[in-house]
Design a protein around this motif. Structure first.
Motif, PDB file in Angstrom:
ATOM      1  N   LEU A  26       0.754  -1.117   0.045  1.00 56.26           N
ATOM      2  CA  LEU A  26       0.176   0.024  -0.029  1.00 56.26           C
ATOM      3  C   LEU A  26       0.816   1.282   0.030  1.00 56.26           C
ATOM      4  CD1 LEU A  26      -3.068   0.680   0.139  1.00 56.26           C
ATOM      5  CD2 LEU A  26      -3.032   0.942   2.421  1.00 56.26           C
ATOM      6  N   THR A  27       2.167   1.196   0.793  1.00 56.60           N
ATOM      7  CA  THR A  27       2.626   2.467   0.633  1.00 56.60           C
ATOM      8  C   THR A  27       4.019   2.383  -0.358  1.00 56.60           C
ATOM      9  OG1 THR A  27       4.160   1.332   2.264  1.00 56.60           O
ATOM     10  CG2 THR A  27       2.455   2.915   3.153  1.00 56.60           C
ATOM     11  N   LYS A  28       3.731   1.320  -1.392  1.00 57.61           N
ATOM     12  CA  LYS A  28       4.674   1.262  -2.640  1.00 57.61           C
ATOM     13  C   LYS A  28       6.076   0.748  -2.441  1.00 57.61           C
ATOM     14  CE  LYS A  28       1.493   4.429  -4.934  1.00 57.61           C
ATOM     15  NZ  LYS A  28       1.242   5.414  -5.814  1.00 57.61           N
ATOM     16  N   GLY A  29       6.182  -0.346  -1.879  1.00 57.57           N
ATOM     17  CA  GLY A  29       7.428  -1.083  -2.218  1.00 57.57           C
ATOM     18  C   GLY A  29       8.507  -0.964  -0.910  1.00 57.57           C
ATOM     19  N   GLN A  30       8.427  -0.612   0.215  1.00 56.61           N
ATOM     20  CA  GLN A  30       9.436  -0.732   1.108  1.00 56.61           C
ATOM     21  C   GLN A  30       9.550  -2.022   1.889  1.00 56.61           C
ATOM     22  OE1 GLN A  30       6.647   1.316   1.642  1.00 56.61           O
ATOM     23  NE2 GLN A  30       7.548   3.378   0.652  1.00 56.61           N
ATOM     24  N   ALA A  31      10.610  -2.207   2.466  1.00 54.16           N
ATOM     25  CA  ALA A  31      10.914  -3.447   3.072  1.00 54.16           C
ATOM     26  C   ALA A  31       9.843  -3.915   4.111  1.00 54.16           C
ATOM     27  CB  ALA A  31      12.312  -3.559   3.608  1.00 54.16           C
ATOM     28  N   SER A  32       9.337  -4.956   4.438  1.00 55.08           N
ATOM     29  CA  SER A  32       8.515  -5.598   5.464  1.00 55.08           C
ATOM     30  C   SER A  32       9.494  -6.277   6.352  1.00 55.08           C
ATOM     31  CB  SER A  32       7.486  -6.382   4.981  1.00 55.08           C
ATOM     32  OG  SER A  32       7.850  -7.747   4.945  1.00 55.08           O
ATOM     33  N   PRO A  33       9.030  -6.638   7.806  1.00 58.82           N
ATOM     34  CA  PRO A  33       9.689  -7.501   8.585  1.00 58.82           C
ATOM     35  C   PRO A  33      10.318  -8.860   7.948  1.00 58.82           C
ATOM     36  CG  PRO A  33       7.885  -6.463   9.616  1.00 58.82           C
ATOM     37  CD  PRO A  33       7.736  -6.358   8.105  1.00 58.82           C
ATOM     38  N   THR A  34       9.542  -9.227   6.881  1.00 56.62           N
ATOM     39  CA  THR A  34       9.828 -10.772   6.337  1.00 56.62           C
ATOM     40  C   THR A  34      10.753 -10.597   5.133  1.00 56.62           C
ATOM     41  OG1 THR A  34       7.535 -10.792   5.484  1.00 56.62           O
ATOM     42  CG2 THR A  34       7.812 -11.878   7.591  1.00 56.62           C
ATOM     43  N   SER A  35      11.022  -9.190   4.760  1.00 58.99           N
ATOM     44  CA  SER A  35      11.786  -9.044   3.563  1.00 58.99           C
ATOM     45  C   SER A  35      13.234  -9.695   3.828  1.00 58.99           C
ATOM     46  CB  SER A  35      11.988  -7.623   3.101  1.00 58.99           C
ATOM     47  OG  SER A  35      10.803  -7.058   2.790  1.00 58.99           O
ATOM     48  N   THR A  87      17.069 -10.644   3.459  1.00 55.27           N
ATOM     49  CA  THR A  87      18.244  -9.833   3.719  1.00 55.27           C
ATOM     50  C   THR A  87      18.849  -9.589   2.378  1.00 55.27           C
ATOM     51  OG1 THR A  87      18.803 -10.710   5.860  1.00 55.27           O
ATOM     52  CG2 THR A  87      20.283  -9.350   4.849  1.00 55.27           C
ATOM     53  N   GLY A  88      19.365  -8.256   2.220  1.00 47.93           N
ATOM     54  CA  GLY A  88      19.803  -7.969   0.803  1.00 47.93           C
ATOM     55  C   GLY A  88      18.600  -7.468  -0.056  1.00 47.93           C
ATOM     56  N   PHE A  89      17.370  -7.453   0.199  1.00 46.83           N
ATOM     57  CA  PHE A  89      16.242  -7.239  -0.746  1.00 46.83           C
ATOM     58  C   PHE A  89      16.408  -5.524  -0.870  1.00 46.83           C
ATOM     59  CE2 PHE A  89      11.587  -5.851  -0.824  1.00 46.83           C
ATOM     60  CZ  PHE A  89      11.273  -6.266  -2.117  1.00 46.83           C
ATOM     61  N   ALA A  90      16.481  -5.065  -2.177  1.00 42.71           N
ATOM     62  CA  ALA A  90      16.899  -3.587  -2.155  1.00 42.71           C
ATOM     63  C   ALA A  90      15.574  -2.943  -2.543  1.00 42.71           C
ATOM     64  CB  ALA A  90      17.684  -3.419  -3.380  1.00 42.71           C
ATOM     65  N   THR A  91      15.197  -1.734  -1.949  1.00 49.54           N
ATOM     66  CA  THR A  91      13.917  -0.786  -2.091  1.00 49.54           C
ATOM     67  C   THR A  91      14.477   0.567  -2.115  1.00 49.54           C
ATOM     68  OG1 THR A  91      13.391  -0.382   0.032  1.00 49.54           O
ATOM     69  CG2 THR A  91      12.812  -2.367  -0.441  1.00 49.54           C
ATOM     70  N   LYS A  92      13.697   1.352  -2.404  1.00 49.66           N
ATOM     71  CA  LYS A  92      13.740   2.761  -2.639  1.00 49.66           C
ATOM     72  C   LYS A  92      14.383   3.510  -1.196  1.00 49.66           C
ATOM     73  CE  LYS A  92      10.900   4.270  -6.370  1.00 49.66           C
ATOM     74  NZ  LYS A  92       9.462   5.089  -6.593  1.00 49.66           N
ATOM     75  N   PRO A 138      18.028   1.254  -0.593  1.00 49.36           N
ATOM     76  CA  PRO A 138      18.667   1.019  -1.794  1.00 49.36           C
ATOM     77  C   PRO A 138      19.845   0.099  -1.730  1.00 49.36           C
ATOM     78  CG  PRO A 138      19.244   3.187  -0.828  1.00 49.36           C
ATOM     79  CD  PRO A 138      18.176   2.554   0.097  1.00 49.36           C
ATOM     80  N   GLU A 139      20.688   0.064  -0.629  1.00 50.46           N
ATOM     81  CA  GLU A 139      21.666  -1.196  -0.719  1.00 50.46           C
ATOM     82  C   GLU A 139      21.326  -2.303  -0.131  1.00 50.46           C
ATOM     83  OE1 GLU A 139      25.330   0.822   0.871  1.00 50.46           O
ATOM     84  OE2 GLU A 139      24.239   2.955   0.588  1.00 50.46           O
TER      85      GLU A 139
END
Lengths: 289, 566
Positions: free
Chosen positions: A124-133, A135-140, A143-144
């Motif tokens: 809903l907030t367009k693509g940030q990490a969640s608690p279950t993302s 490790t290493g998953f890149a988002t805005k 970014p790293e």
């Protein structure tokens, strides 16, 4: 006889290809299969794309705040334990904002089925990490890549001796229907963490990514979900193979409702009708003299 | 005319409140009126705590300066409070334990030794209570009765305590100051009640049919859930200690949505966490009663002391706009009836109702005649019963109506579903982003405030009509202001009071008229900025003459109020 038509709801606002469609269908089929009428069912949801689900089928609905899915569900269940109560949450909703409630709902072992739409990302907030993302998953925002370790809900729940812990996958709808039905039939708190691709914002954990990893625990008939040590092992499988099915169950834990004196005979909402007896109240005043 | 004060001081854990409470019951049963306050620190052992009681033949509402008997359980109590002693007053202390220079005010009573001779040094509190009664020349038997009621049938404990109390009583009767100037006797055997604010709030909730309490412990609100938890089994109430205040309020909202009267209680810090839940109740039109027992803030502040600094906070708590009621009882008696009203308003208008308390109201005890249960009328508003099937045809939980109130059905009623949402929603309860519908739903919800405003009682007036000086207060300052009015009137001054125990929706008309009737108007508030004064200005356009403020964590005394009028 209750049919899928009874559970038909309005138009959805989800993205094409979203795992939520299969999840919605699975909830509807599970409830129909259990023979529950819509008026007997209460869905309590949070905020996020998952939180919208109850609006897309016909049943009693309390669409709560972000993270606040389990507390109102708990209150409603205690007030009327004849209702079949399902809490519908997202991964950010339940494991982030509502993490404390998740822990304590497990401790209470209240007879609620918690379905978590776990797409490992904020939709809903367009693509940030969640608690279950992962490790290493890149988002805005990351970014790293995510540097936090992911929250493992099924492992945490098993560690807390949750009485029913399952994982489903929207790509295995019929299997998911079976899991939801087992969870609803289970007396006590039941977690169904549902892996679900988010085609808009999670380009890592895609449908294909899940599809090539998931396998069904109950196939082959050797896995015993009451074996907690085995459950810990299964709950930690992730990178190459991901188990789905009932991961852990402890049928011996009493439910919260069974232990509350006030609702031993009738739901609170029924015994509350009429209000307290005046002469009993007047006798109560003697205690202050 | 009798007006006697006993202060009992010591370290936390020494039982000051037990002595005070025992004596308060003794005097109340003797037909006298008692008011008692507790001053304690945020610790379980050590520090300096005291309990104080004031006894009169007529109703008493406040503590005043000066002490007739000081029971000092440690030396620090003597050092801190000896200056408060009236001429002729006496300090009871254990000279075998506490070494101080001899002084005519000091009366050594071997509390510890007499307790041990009675069988247990734990009975020292009963010795002290007996010693005070002996000094006052009051009958002993009422104390024996109270001790027997308190300790019940636990072996020989009751009789041992009676023996210990008797030893203290005999000691001061023999060795006490025969010239002690304030001796008195029981008045009559009228059976009055002794009740604290928190107990009255909890009892009011119970009488109002509250069935569900979820709360997180926080001083000074904990007494409410403690009382109700003690009654849960007998009265079929669910009392759940939530994991945090967010869970506490949202759990209560869930229970209310499912159809039972539900509440939570907290202090300002906990209420900070509840704010989002308040908005949830407002948006989903779910009845909820929240007791906000204030203490000095911000942050942790003074955890065990009193303040009235959350008025503007509760008036504005939550983002967005929705109707709410804010009530602020001034005494334990009023607290009881206020809770019953709070539940009715919450259900009639399907919106949150906040009841303001504070440490002074919560922990103080009042002697009251009785509580009239026939005044408790449960009005569940437009709650549809499941058999009223004609009302359930085409049911819409948030139907737009003239009054703004939508008839309320409950989940579980056959043939219908009940839907609500924290998002803006349509009449059925499904989320909407239609801007026109948004406007209509906002207007519908806000229309409830019109009916709600008509339910609010006008302020209470006391003292002179058209006064030279009008003292204005809200909540727990009632007693101190009222007694200040009595004292000033007895000096020939034309003084009156206006007390707001129902603050929102604001009774603007009555307040404006009262302000015009007085030559000078002073607010009396336990806060640093005069929050009621600002509210009055905002709602009536009128400014008060002055503000009498106190924010040291302690309650007002009538003397402090009087000194503030300038």
């Amino acid at each position: 006889m209750v049919t899928l038509k009874d559970y038909a709801g309005g138009p959805t606002a989800w993205c094409p290809g979203c795992g939520n469609f299969m999840l919605l269908r699975a909830v509807q089929e599970a409830l129909v299969g259990l023979g529950k009428e819509p008026h007997e069912v209460l869905l309590v949801s949070g905020i996020g794309q998952a939180g919208k689900l109850p609006h897309y089928l016909r049943c009693n609905t309390f669409n709560s705040l972000h993270g606040r899915t389990l507390p109102p569900a708990t209150g409603a269940k205690l007030a009327n334990h004849e209702l079949t109560v399902l809490a519908i949450a997202g991964d950010g909703d339940c494991y982030g904002e509502g993490g404390n409630h998740f822990i304590h709902a497990i401790r209470r072992n209240i007879d609620i089925t918690l379905i978590v739409h776990d797409n490992q990302v904020y939709g809903l907030t367009k693509g940030q990490a969640s608690p279950t993302s992962d490790t290493g998953f890149a988002t805005k925002i990351q970014p790293e890549g995510v540097i936090l370790a992911p929250f493992n809900p099924v492992l945490a729940a098993a560690a807390m001796d949750a009485s029913f812990v399952a994982r489903g996958f929207t790509g295995e709808k019929d299997h998911l229907v079976g899991l939801i039905q087992k969870a609803v039939r289970h007396k006590g708190f039941a977690l169904v963490d549902v892996l679900q691709p988010c085609p808009s914002f999670n380009k890592l954990n895609t449908f294909a990514w899940y599809k090539e990893r998931v396998y069904k625990l109950d196939e082959g008939g050797k896995y015993d979900p009451t074996d907690r040590v085995a459950a810990f092992q299964k709950a930690q499988e992730w990178d190459s193979k991901i188990p789905i099915g009932v991961i852990y169950t402890n049928p011996k834990r009493p439910t919260m409702e069974e232990q509350i004196h006030a609702i031993r005979e009738a739901p609170l909402v029924k015994s509350a009708a009429g209000g307290p007896d005046r002469s009993r109240l007047e006798r109560l005043l003697e205690e202050f003299i | 005319m009798l007006d006697l004060k006993i202060k009992i001081g010591g370290e936390a854990g020494q039982g000051m409140q037990t002595i005070s409470h025992t004596l308060a019951h003794v005097f109340t049963r003797g037909g006298l009126h008692v008011f008692s306050v507790q001053d304690y620190q945020s610790r379980i052992r050590g520090g300096h705590n005291f309990s104080e009681l004031r006894i009169r033949e007529s109703p008493v509402f406040s503590m005043t300066r000066g002490v007739n008997i000081l029971i000092a359980l440690n030396k620090e109590t003597i050092d801190l409070h000896k200056g408060e002693l009236y001429e002729g007053g006496v300090i009871i202390y254990d000279g075998e334990k506490i070494k101080v220079e001899a002084h005519q005010d000091l009366l050594s009573v071997p509390l510890d030794r007499l307790a041990q001779e009675g069988g247990n040094r734990l009975y020292g509190n009963s010795v002290a209570a007996g010693a005070a009664l002996g000094l006052l020349g009051y009958a002993f038997e009422p104390l024996a009765e109270v001790l027997r009621d308190v300790f019940g049938k636990k072996g020989t404990v009751a009789e041992d305590n009676v023996k210990a109390a008797r030893a203290g009583y005999d000691f001061t009767t023999r060795n006490g100051h025969s010239q002690f100037p304030w001796k008195f006797k029981p008045l009559d055997d009228r059976r009055r009640m002794l009740i604290a604010g928190s107990e009255a709030l909890a009892l009011g909730a119970l009488a109002a049919g509250c069935k569900f309490v979820s709360a997180y412990p926080m001083t000074p609100a904990t007494g409410i859930m403690t009382y109700l938890a003690g009654k849960a089994r007998e009265w079929d109430i669910i009392v759940e200690q939530a994991e945090d205040e967010i869970a506490a309020i949202t759990m209560a909202i869930g229970a209310s949505f499912a159809g039972v009267r539900a509440m939570t209680a907290t202090s300002g810090g906990g209420f900070c966490l509840m704010v989002e839940g308040l908005g949830l109740a407002g948006m989903t039109e779910t009845p909820i009663v929240v007791v906000e027992a204030q203490r000095p803030g911000p942050a942790i502040g003074l955890p065990t002391r009193t303040e009235q600094s959350d008025l503007e906070f509760v008036l504005h708590a939550s983002h967005g706009e929705f109707p709410r009621a804010v009530l602020a009882p001034g005494t334990s008696e009023e607290a009881f009836y206020t809770m019953a009203k709070a539940f009715n308003l919450a259900e009639k208008y399907q919106t949150p109702v906040i009841v303001m308390s504070d440490q002074h109201l919560a922990d103080s005890y009042w002697t009251i005649d009785t509580l009239d249960m026939s005044r408790i009328i449960i009005d569940r508003g437009q709650l549809i019963r499941p058999e009223e099937t004609e009302k359930l045809v085409g049911y819409k939980r948030h139907a737009i109506t003239h009054s703004g109130i939508s008839p309320r059905a409950l989940p579980g009623y056959p043939g219908i579903t009940v839907v609500t949402d924290s998002d803006e929603h349509d009449e059925e309860g499904h989320l909407t982003e239609d801007t026109g519908l948004r406007t209509r739903m906002m207007l519908k919800r806000m229309r409830k405030e019109i009916g709600l405003a008509q339910e609010i009682s006008p302020p209470k007036f006391y003292g002179a009509v058209n006064p030279e000086v009008l003292l204005i207060g809200w909540g727990s300052t009632y007693g101190a202001i009222r007694e200040a009015v009595d004292l000033l009137q007895s000096q020939g001054q034309k003084v009156g009071m206006m007390h707001l125990s129902e603050i929102w929706p604001f009774p603007s008309g009555a307040v404006a008229t009262a302000l015009e009737s007085a030559r000078a108007c002073f607010v009396v508030e336990n806060n640093a900025t005069g929050q009621l004064a600002r509210l009055i200005r905002r709602e009536t356009g009128k400014a008060v003459t002055g503000k009498i403020l106190k924010f040291d964590g302690l309650p007002f005394s009538p003397e402090y109020v009087m000194e503030g009028i300038k």
